[in-house]
Design a protein around this motif. Sequence first.
Motif, mmCIF file in Angstrom:
data_model
loop_
_atom_site.group_PDB
_atom_site.id
_atom_site.type_symbol
_atom_site.label_atom_id
_atom_site.label_comp_id
_atom_site.label_asym_id
_atom_site.label_seq_id
_atom_site.Cartn_x
_atom_site.Cartn_y
_atom_site.Cartn_z
ATOM 1 N N LEU A 1 1.031 -1.353 0.234
ATOM 2 C CA LEU A 1 -0.256 -0.204 0.484
ATOM 3 C C LEU A 1 0.859 1.351 0.348
ATOM 4 O O LEU A 1 0.332 2.278 -0.802
ATOM 5 N N LEU A 2 2.278 1.071 0.705
ATOM 6 C CA LEU A 2 3.176 2.367 0.693
ATOM 7 C C LEU A 2 3.842 2.976 -0.229
ATOM 8 O O LEU A 2 3.695 3.608 -0.563
ATOM 9 N N GLU B 1 1.866 1.960 -3.109
ATOM 10 C CA GLU B 1 1.106 2.543 -4.150
ATOM 11 C C GLU B 1 1.014 4.143 -3.716
ATOM 12 O O GLU B 1 1.029 5.073 -4.842
ATOM 13 N N LEU B 2 0.952 4.674 -2.613
ATOM 14 C CA LEU B 2 0.887 5.830 -2.413
ATOM 15 C C LEU B 2 2.077 6.859 -2.836
ATOM 16 O O LEU B 2 1.914 7.857 -3.344
ATOM 17 N N SER C 1 1.756 7.092 -6.599
ATOM 18 C CA SER C 1 0.118 7.830 -6.832
ATOM 19 C C SER C 1 0.563 9.359 -7.064
ATOM 20 O O SER C 1 0.559 10.410 -7.400
ATOM 21 N N SER D 1 2.592 12.979 -5.165
ATOM 22 C CA SER D 1 2.224 13.902 -3.884
ATOM 23 C C SER D 1 1.393 15.287 -4.831
ATOM 24 O O SER D 1 1.755 15.825 -5.655
ATOM 25 N N ALA E 1 -1.667 12.697 -1.831
ATOM 26 C CA ALA E 1 -2.535 11.693 -2.325
ATOM 27 C C ALA E 1 -3.673 11.736 -1.233
ATOM 28 O O ALA E 1 -3.252 12.267 -0.336
ATOM 29 N N ASP E 2 -4.123 10.751 -1.209
ATOM 30 C CA ASP E 2 -5.525 10.653 -0.220
ATOM 31 C C ASP E 2 -5.470 9.482 0.599
ATOM 32 O O ASP E 2 -5.269 8.191 -0.089
ATOM 33 N N PHE E 3 -4.922 9.503 1.499
ATOM 34 C CA PHE E 3 -4.253 8.860 1.842
ATOM 35 C C PHE E 3 -5.296 7.733 2.860
ATOM 36 O O PHE E 3 -4.893 6.674 3.267
ATOM 37 N N VAL F 1 -6.015 5.789 -0.149
ATOM 38 C CA VAL F 1 -5.110 3.950 -0.583
ATOM 39 C C VAL F 1 -4.138 3.474 0.480
ATOM 40 O O VAL F 1 -4.342 2.330 0.109
ATOM 41 N N VAL F 2 -4.470 4.486 1.705
ATOM 42 C CA VAL F 2 -3.450 3.376 2.723
ATOM 43 C C VAL F 2 -4.757 2.835 4.495
ATOM 44 O O VAL F 2 -5.070 1.436 4.441
ATOM 45 N N VAL G 1 6.221 4.405 7.865
ATOM 46 C CA VAL G 1 5.562 5.822 7.519
ATOM 47 C C VAL G 1 6.416 6.869 7.655
ATOM 48 O O VAL G 1 7.530 8.102 6.667
#
Length: 383
Positions: free
Chosen positions: A97-98, A100-101, A104, A106, A108-110, A113-114, A349
């Motif tokens: 997931l990170l 993918e973040l 995506s 910056s 991004a919708d945390f 996505v997470v 994170v």
Amino acid sequence: MATQMSRTTTPAGFPAWLVTDYQTVRALLSDPRLGLTHPAPELAARLSDSVVFGRAQQARPTDGIDHTRMRRLLSQWFSARRLADYRPRVEQLVDGLLDELAASGSPADFHRVVSFPLPALVISDLLGVPFEHRDRFRAWSDEAADMRDQARSEHGSTELAAYIADMVALRLREDTDDLLSDLVAAHRVDPEGFTLDKVVALGMTLLFAGHETTVTAIDAGAVLLATHPDQRAQLTARAELMPTAVEEILRGSLPRTSYFATPDPADVGGALPRWANTDLDIGGVTIQEGEMVLLGLAHANVDPHLVGDHQGFDVTREANRHLTFGHGKHFCAGAPLARLELDVLFARVVQRFPGLTLAVPLNELEPRDNLLTGGLNALPVTW
């Protein structure tokens, strides 16, 4: 400290007593004179129009046995040893997931996505339900948690129950290595005591609570880390602080805590409903049998008795006996799993996104006020 208690009105329009000081709330969480049942549930005060939480239940002769069975079944899945074995899988899910973040870009919708996918992935994994169904059960969970629209809540609850019933029917034909199969196995041992209806009800509760509440906690953690760079820097430099940071995040994750701002004394967000099963005295006030008592967890979590003079986010806070998971025999059985998810996620994170910050002002974040579990509609971040 004197008991802090006042009369209030629930979102559904019913009178209730709201208790807000830490010591009394903690004591009442394990007081047998307060419970989840009422002799006439249809006449009892209710917290909201949601059908999955905040309504009194009918007392049954098997309630004690059912509760003991549930704790025994779940304790096997959420034991320290089992979760230690499961940690690499959570790490794998978090890393994906990170990735993918990061990909995506910056901002991004945390949340998208997470925060939402991680608990859904984890609970799907444990229960053995297909993750590709996540949008369906997420929509049904949101409907079921709607505090203002009873018809919508009933629809979501019915759909969730039907979905779990289908999954249970599959396990009846062929066992697999997952939590639902364990519940079905327990049914086979005691089909009259642990009926299929009870299997479905417990499976539904796990699916709902196992992802909805953790989504809210992850949202809270991301906001706290994004708005407290000094605390984030401490975690970056001292990884051993992550367990205490997780407890702080949990302390501030209840609905309407506004990330440690003191809740309004009459706000019932983050409160647990209980009903008096006898007349009792609380702080010199007589509570009549059948009356609703709201235990203000959000208020208790910022009480000076718990946090001293420093109410705000502190990743070094020791002996953090917050009440987010409750206390006593109804302490959340899934607490160890939620802690594992938060620990793995935020450890990564702070290392991978050391410059994490909100992409919009804090006051522009939109809370999901209509849902029991709270959380955010979106969480724009940049790094």
